[in-house]
Design a protein around this motif. Structure first.
Motif, mmCIF file in Angstrom:
data_model
loop_
_atom_site.group_PDB
_atom_site.id
_atom_site.type_symbol
_atom_site.label_atom_id
_atom_site.label_comp_id
_atom_site.label_asym_id
_atom_site.label_seq_id
_atom_site.Cartn_x
_atom_site.Cartn_y
_atom_site.Cartn_z
ATOM 1 N N ALA A 1 10.791 16.396 -1.579
ATOM 2 C CA ALA A 1 9.758 15.430 -1.943
ATOM 3 C C ALA A 1 9.568 14.382 -0.847
ATOM 4 N N CYS A 2 10.656 13.941 -0.256
ATOM 5 C CA CYS A 2 10.578 12.947 0.818
ATOM 6 C C CYS A 2 9.847 13.512 2.028
ATOM 7 N N SER A 3 10.165 14.753 2.384
ATOM 8 C CA SER A 3 9.497 15.356 3.543
ATOM 9 C C SER A 3 7.992 15.477 3.292
ATOM 10 N N LYS A 4 7.610 15.723 2.055
ATOM 11 C CA LYS A 4 6.183 15.781 1.704
ATOM 12 C C LYS A 4 5.559 14.390 1.786
ATOM 13 N N MET B 1 0.838 -1.174 0.000
ATOM 14 C CA MET B 1 0.000 0.000 0.000
ATOM 15 C C MET B 1 0.882 1.236 0.000
ATOM 16 N N ILE B 2 0.366 2.306 -0.573
ATOM 17 C CA ILE B 2 1.104 3.566 -0.638
ATOM 18 C C ILE B 2 0.845 4.352 0.648
ATOM 19 N N LEU B 3 1.921 4.756 1.319
ATOM 20 C CA LEU B 3 1.811 5.542 2.542
ATOM 21 C C LEU B 3 1.952 7.039 2.284
ATOM 22 N N GLY B 4 2.716 7.380 1.262
ATOM 23 C CA GLY B 4 2.927 8.793 0.973
ATOM 24 C C GLY B 4 3.563 8.998 -0.382
ATOM 25 N N ILE B 5 3.247 10.148 -0.975
ATOM 26 C CA ILE B 5 3.816 10.541 -2.261
ATOM 27 C C ILE B 5 4.258 11.987 -2.140
ATOM 28 N N GLY B 6 5.437 12.278 -2.657
ATOM 29 C CA GLY B 6 5.921 13.656 -2.657
ATOM 30 C C GLY B 6 6.619 13.970 -3.963
ATOM 31 N N ALA B 7 6.532 15.225 -4.369
ATOM 32 C CA ALA B 7 7.204 15.689 -5.584
ATOM 33 C C ALA B 7 7.778 17.067 -5.317
ATOM 34 N N ASP B 8 8.866 17.384 -6.012
ATOM 35 C CA ASP B 8 9.423 18.727 -5.897
ATOM 36 C C ASP B 8 10.146 19.077 -7.184
ATOM 37 N N LEU B 9 10.075 20.351 -7.518
ATOM 38 C CA LEU B 9 10.758 20.918 -8.668
ATOM 39 C C LEU B 9 11.692 21.992 -8.142
ATOM 40 N N CYS B 10 12.949 21.955 -8.544
ATOM 41 C CA CYS B 10 13.958 22.875 -8.027
ATOM 42 C C CYS B 10 14.688 23.540 -9.189
ATOM 43 N N ASN B 11 14.933 24.827 -9.052
ATOM 44 C CA ASN B 11 15.665 25.563 -10.069
ATOM 45 C C ASN B 11 17.167 25.392 -9.842
ATOM 46 N N ILE B 12 17.846 24.810 -10.809
ATOM 47 C CA ILE B 12 19.280 24.546 -10.698
ATOM 48 C C ILE B 12 20.063 25.846 -10.521
ATOM 49 N N GLU B 13 19.668 26.888 -11.218
ATOM 50 C CA GLU B 13 20.384 28.163 -11.114
ATOM 51 C C GLU B 13 20.268 28.762 -9.715
#
Length: 136
Positions: free
Chosen positions: A59-62, A1-13
């Motif tokens: 993403a992990c913290s989310k 079962m899925i306990l959590g999902i997280g995503a993040d987008l980060c600007n490299i610059e």
């Protein structure tokens, strides 16, 4: 079962500018020695490597359901790579405690992570899965 999902987008610059401004102080606060070694070994992609790991930690913290609060530390979530190159995430400290709290009895938690970058963006997804522990 899925306990959590997280995503993040980060600007490299943005990460590149932060590295230029704060250097070792930023690296030491956010990244483990292994993560730093991995990034610094990629001279053409140092900032992108750090940005992907930053995004993975966010993403992990989310996925843990907390965001970066409640005592979680950046270094409690560490990204490394298998010999195949596949990224893996290890949790320690408060992040590991939170993971244990959210894992149902009779299950073990597995943290899946995927990373990508396409300048100027780095992105990470984390899925936390609970797998039943086989009866022995």
């Amino acid at each position: 079962m899925i306990l959590g999902i997280g995503a993040d987008l980060c600007n490299i610059e943005r990460i590149e500018a932060t590295l230029a401004r704060h250097g070792d102080r930023f690296r030491q606060r956010v990244f483990t020695d292994l993560e730093q070694a991995r990034a610094e070994a990629r001279p053409m992609a140092v900032a992108a490597t750090y940005a992907k790991r930053w995004a993975a930690k966010e993403a992990c913290s989310k996925a843990l359901g907390t965001g970066l609060r409640m005592g979680i530390a950046w270094k409690d979530m560490a990204v490394s790579n298998l010999d195949t190159g596949q990224p893996v995430m290890a949790l320690t400290g408060w992040a590991a405690q939170r993971l244990a709290q959210m894992t149902p009895q009779g299950h073990c938690a597995v943290v899946h992570v995927t990373l990508t970058d396409d300048h100027p963006w780095a992105q990470a997804f984390v899925v936390i899965e609970a797998r039943p522990i086989p009866a022995s």
